[in-house]
Design a protein around this motif. Structure first.
Motif, PDB file in Angstrom:
ATOM      1  N   ILE A 115       1.298  -1.676  -5.703  1.00 54.37           N
ATOM      2  CA  ILE A 115       2.052  -2.912  -5.460  1.00 54.37           C
ATOM      3  C   ILE A 115       3.383  -2.866  -6.187  1.00 54.37           C
ATOM      4  N   SER A 116       3.361  -2.375  -7.428  1.00 54.13           N
ATOM      5  CA  SER A 116       4.610  -2.316  -8.211  1.00 54.13           C
ATOM      6  C   SER A 116       5.626  -1.366  -7.583  1.00 54.13           C
ATOM      7  N   ARG A 117       5.146  -0.396  -6.804  1.00 57.92           N
ATOM      8  CA  ARG A 117       6.056   0.549  -6.140  1.00 57.92           C
ATOM      9  C   ARG A 117       6.624  -0.025  -4.842  1.00 57.92           C
TER      10      ARG A 117
ATOM     11  N   THR B 274       8.203  -8.029  -7.333  1.00 57.61           N
ATOM     12  CA  THR B 274       7.097  -8.986  -7.474  1.00 57.61           C
ATOM     13  C   THR B 274       6.575  -9.001  -8.902  1.00 57.61           C
ATOM     14  N   GLU B 275       6.498 -10.181  -9.477  1.00 55.61           N
ATOM     15  CA  GLU B 275       5.971 -10.352 -10.832  1.00 55.61           C
ATOM     16  C   GLU B 275       4.445 -10.382 -10.765  1.00 55.61           C
ATOM     17  N   LEU B 276       3.784  -9.587 -11.601  1.00 53.75           N
ATOM     18  CA  LEU B 276       2.334  -9.419 -11.534  1.00 53.75           C
ATOM     19  C   LEU B 276       1.638 -10.052 -12.738  1.00 53.75           C
TER      20      LEU B 276
ATOM     21  N   PRO C  81       2.246  -1.445 -18.307  1.00 52.74           N
ATOM     22  CA  PRO C  81       3.578  -2.039 -18.492  1.00 52.74           C
ATOM     23  C   PRO C  81       4.110  -2.764 -17.269  1.00 52.74           C
ATOM     24  N   LEU C  82       3.480  -2.547 -16.104  1.00 48.85           N
ATOM     25  CA  LEU C  82       3.925  -3.222 -14.885  1.00 48.85           C
ATOM     26  C   LEU C  82       3.536  -4.695 -14.851  1.00 48.85           C
ATOM     27  N   LEU C  83       2.637  -5.127 -15.749  1.00 47.13           N
ATOM     28  CA  LEU C  83       2.197  -6.518 -15.789  1.00 47.13           C
ATOM     29  C   LEU C  83       3.161  -7.390 -16.575  1.00 47.13           C
ATOM     30  N   SER C  84       3.347  -8.630 -16.099  1.00 50.46           N
ATOM     31  CA  SER C  84       4.140  -9.617 -16.845  1.00 50.46           C
ATOM     32  C   SER C  84       3.279 -10.423 -17.802  1.00 50.46           C
TER      33      SER C  84
END
Length: 299
Positions: free
Chosen positions: A78-80, A85-87, A106-109
């Motif tokens: 999803i991050s790619r 999009t904020e996760l 680190p992709l998580l907010s």
């Protein structure tokens, strides 16, 4: 701003009470939220394709033991495909190790810990103010979250105080297609026991939804001939008066179709409750009791 709640259920017939409840509570305060439910049996690319088409600005995922492996895999993809999009995550599988998970991913907010309705509504307000005013401050004041600040540091806010359950709107209002689904419902939160092997013992404060509200909502399911309603109350029969009242209601309003499932402490059943159950139609009520111990002293 498009906010989406995502559930990945074990089977199609299951429903995710958490995302229904978060959505209903946020909409109570005027925040629009969309919701998507998938299953762990669907192909990952199918789920990703649907999310890409929706392209939410914020995606909050409900994480449980049955979907945590799939969710972790999905998050990276999803991050790619949706880098803007904020996760966010929430649920029992991430609430008790939120700092470690944010350090690892680190992709998580951020992560919503524990009871999420009020927390998610506060986040919706923060996201709207950020979008309209460009003000990125405010997360410091939201209890019940672990989050990543503008410098990438992981911060953890104090826990949130539990809600009065009558403050929660009925999560299935307006949902008509319930005929082929198992519906999850709760009339209480918390657990009166302190079993060391169970996450339910972490939440000490027992709260009950008023019987008036419970009866009204159970009638909603009965009127729509839902095949099964599963109560997620941790120990449904821990308050005798509440138990008898709900079971009396089901006996008197039985539609001949709907089955109600309860998790109980078998050692708490008394003769009056057993007598009431004996008067019910076969199949009206289904009881689940975990036999973790049989020693009287332990009980």
């Amino acid at each position: 701003m498009k906010r989406m709640l995502l559930a990945v259920n074990a089977k199609y017939i299951h429903s995710n009470l958490a995302v229904y409840s978060l959505k209903a509570y946020a909409e109570k305060y005027g925040y629009s939220v969309c919701m998507r439910e998938f299953t762990i049996n669907q192909r990952e690319d199918e789920i990703l394709r649907e999310l890409y088409r929706e392209a939410p600005d914020v995606l909050a995922v409900s994480v449980y033991i049955w979907n945590v492996t799939l969710v972790r895999a999905l998050l990276w993809d999803i991050s790619r495909i949706l880098p803007g999009t904020e996760l966010w995550l929430g649920g029992p599988e991430v609430s008790f190790c939120s700092g470690d998970i944010l350090e690892e991913l680190p992709l998580l907010s951020g992560i919503m810990r524990g009871e999420g309705e009020e927390t998610f509504a506060c986040l919706c307000r923060f996201w709207e103010e950020r979008e309209s005013k460009g003000d990125f401050r405010g997360l410091e004041a939201v209890p019940g979250i672990t989050w990543r600040d503008g410098e990438g540091m992981v911060r953890s806010n104090p826990d949130r105080e539990p809600l009065d359950l009558d403050e929660l709107p009925f999560p299935y209002q307006g949902t008509e297609d319930l005929r082929n689904r198992i519906i999850y419902y709760e009339s209480s939160r918390g657990c009166p026991f302190s079993c060391s092997y169970c996450l339910s013992s972490v939440e000490k404060k027992m709260r009950f939804r008023s019987l008036e509200r419970v009866f009204e909502e159970l009638q909603f399911f009965l009127d729509r001939k839902v095949p099964q309603v599963k109560f997620v109350d941790r120990t449904f029969n821990c308050r005798r008066r509440h138990t008898l009242a709900v079971w009396e209601f089901l006996l008197e309003h039985d539609n001949g179709i709907t089955n109600f499932h309860f998790e109980i402490g078998a050692d708490l059943l008394d003769e009056e409750e057993i007598g009431l159950l004996a008067r019910m139609r076969q199949g009206l009520v289904q009881l689940e009791s975990g036999v973790q111990y049989v020693t009287p002293k332990t009980l």
